[in-house]
Design an enzyme around this catalytic site. Structure first.
Site, PDB file in Angstrom:
ATOM      1  CB  SER A 254      -1.059   0.033   1.208  1.00 40.01           C
ATOM      2  OG  SER A 254      -0.137   0.186   2.367  1.00 40.01           O
ATOM      3  CE  LYS A 255      -2.358   6.084  -3.001  1.00 38.50           C
ATOM      4  NZ  LYS A 255      -3.671   5.202  -2.774  1.00 38.50           N
TER       5      LYS A 255
END
Length: 494
Positions: A254-255
């Site tokens: 994820s980011k």
RNA sequence: GUCUCCUUCGUCUAGUGGUUAGGACAUAGGGUUUUCAUCCCUACAACGCGGGUUCGAUCCCCGCAGGAGAUGCCA
């Protein structure tokens, strides 16, 4: 039988590494088997849908060079390929299921469902999920709800007895007791849109999809999908669940792990070859030793059997290595055009580059090629050309093993050798030898001569090679900067 | 909580009932080199644990542990 596979993303965000890998695997599998690769847009979530995401999907596949045989824009015999345009279809099939007694209308409010959920959690109930409150409503009860204007959803009637098994190419048989399958999942939402499960099964069947390659997070709903195929009386396709792509900490990528959208990577100056090559290798390998694969090669040698079961951690450093490799392998012309936007963004060259600027960019390619991990690195590598901030600190000119006195002499005499040599049209190698001779004479290391010259010209101890820098700066600028550097050292020496 | 899946160097992976368990990235050191980088060489480093089966298990079987995913009117 012709192989037909699909990539079916939901346009609710930018295309990310995991999704793109799924697309790639499907695409390569289709190509390697002479089949068809279908793109289908699953835009049934009206809350999260965005036009930007849809555009990003097209842009990303375009950039990677993944062409779809059937899908939006290009069309095909089983269109439309955008689910929101197939709206009526899903309702029809869902209602058929209700008629057959395999599904039913449910009038429960989201609030009630939430309450049930909370109670189950609080009581640590073994049974989790919908309590089948509306599973057996009488006609009168239904009529009453309808009178109240409540828009129902349609739920699948999942058997409570027995179990359901499906076969996965990688995992083998996966069995789940029916009582553990999500109890009576919603097929058609109250807004009339289908959920993933319904739309997915109907479209895969109608579009003649033969193999489903999708992320492992779908394994738990595999049995549910089988139940749906059975309810419709359809034959399910071959399943192959792909290992997930994780971040450094083993959690779903994820980011917070760094860039995850392909757009990000593209913006930073990653080449599509590098993304394709590396991303494919997270979860797939040919023989354990071949690492470099072109898209064309993968279109030939990709085998479903070589996909791994274990989730893979995405290694940004290895991606960098691949990108550096592909930059070095890149044609000069192409690299120049890739570099141009970064130089424009930095304000180094104009939006409409002149012939001179274009020529300068071409000259930059060679020296920069070996030194870039990402194309945007060109900005720092070439900064000295466009922003002249002379180094005033004398210490910077002094190389290791040298001193201020020798440095001054080296710069003064080295500059003369350099300029007169160049003006006389001597070979660079010859000039270099003369500079090396000078270092010997001064009793310092070779770098003791080169460093002050390089610092004078490039304003940094870390720079492109000397003669490359001179070629880029031009003779006049070279003389100017050398003269100025001598001045700086001289002034301090008094 | 329940269900499902996974488990070889730090990471991506190869591989076998008997191997010095191979490669790549990363890391460390060295070489080439005017710095940086490229390139070359070397080093480091793994079969999760416990039981079986077997003459012999990293490999086969069973437990365990650990990790991940699912459990939504999201996909």
């Amino acid at each position: 039988m012709e192989v037909r596979v699909r990539y079916a993303p939901s346009p609710t965000g930018l295309q990310h590494i995991g999704g793109v890998r799924t697309a790639l695997y499907n695409y390569f599998f289709a190509k390697a088997n002479g089949g068809k690769f279908i793109l289908r847009v699953e835009d049934t979530d009206r809350e999260r849908y965005s036009d930007e995401s849809l555009q990003d999907l097209y842009d990303t596949l375009d950039w990677l060079g993944i062409e779809w045989d059937e899908g939006p824009v290009v069309g095909g015999p089983f269109g439309p390929y955008i689910q929101s345009e197939r709206f009526e279809l899903y309702r029809k099939y869902a209602e058929q299921l209700v008629k057959d007694g395999k599904a039913y209308y449910c009038y429960c409010s989201p609030e009630r469902l939430e309450k049930v959920r909370q109670e189950q959690i609080a009581s640590k109930s073994e049974y989790q999920g919908y309590d089948r409150h509306c599973a057996n409503l009488t006609d009168e009860e239904r009529a009453e709800y309808e009178r109240q204007g409540i828009k129902p959803v349609i739920r699948l009637r999942v058997p409570t007895e027995g179990s359901t098994t499906f076969h996965d190419v990688l995992m083998g048989d996966i069995t789940r007791r029916n009582r553990d399958v999500s109890p009576d999942p919603i097929l058609l939402k109250s807004d009339g849109f289908p959920t993933y499960h319904l739309a997915n099964v109907i479209d895969d069947h109608l579009m003649g999809v033969t193999h489903i390659m999708r992320a492992q997070e779908w394994i738990p709903s595999g049995p549910l999908h089988i139940l749906l195929y059975k309810a419709f009386g359809w034959e399910p396709p071959v399943y192959c669940h792909l290992p997930m792509v994780m971040g450094k900490d083993g959690q779903k990528l994820s980011k917070r792990h760094g860039s995850t959208s392909v757009r990000d990577f593209r913006t930073k100056g990653y080449l599509p070859e590098a993304i394709i090559n590396y991303v494919t290798l997270v979860g797939w390998s040919l023989d354990g030793s071949t690492e470099i694969f072109s898209k064309q090669e993968l279109e030939k040698c990709f085998r479903m059997e070589n996909i791994h079961k274990k989730p893979g951690i995405f290694d940004y450093k290895k991606l960098d290595w691949f990108n550096g490799y592909y930059i070095r392998a890149c044609e000069d012309e192409r690299l120049a055009s890739l570099m141009t936007p970064y130089l424009q963004e930095a304000g180094f060259i104009s939006k409409e580059p002149s012939e001179d600027e274009k020529a300068l960019v071409m000259k930059l390619v060679g020296p920069c090629k070996e030194r870039m991990k990402v194309v945007s690195d060109v900005v720092e590598l070439s900064r000295f050309l466009f922003e002249d901030k002379p180094v005033e600190d004398v210490g910077v000119y002094v190389a290791k093993g040298s001193d201020e006195e020798s440095t001054f002499k080296a710069l003064e005499r080295g500059s003369k050798i350099l300029i007169s040599g160049l003006e006389a049209g001597k070979e660079e190698q010859e000039i270099e030898e003369e500079l090396v001779a000078l270092s010997k004479e001064l009793g310092i290391k070779v770098n003791g001569v080169f460093q002050p010259i390089r610092v004078g010209l490039t304003n940094s101890t870390v720079s492109l090679p000397l003669f490359d820098s001179i070629r880029l700066l031009g003779m006049d600028e070279t003389k100017r900067r050398l003269g100025r550097a001598i001045g700086i050292l001289e002034a301090i020496h008094g």
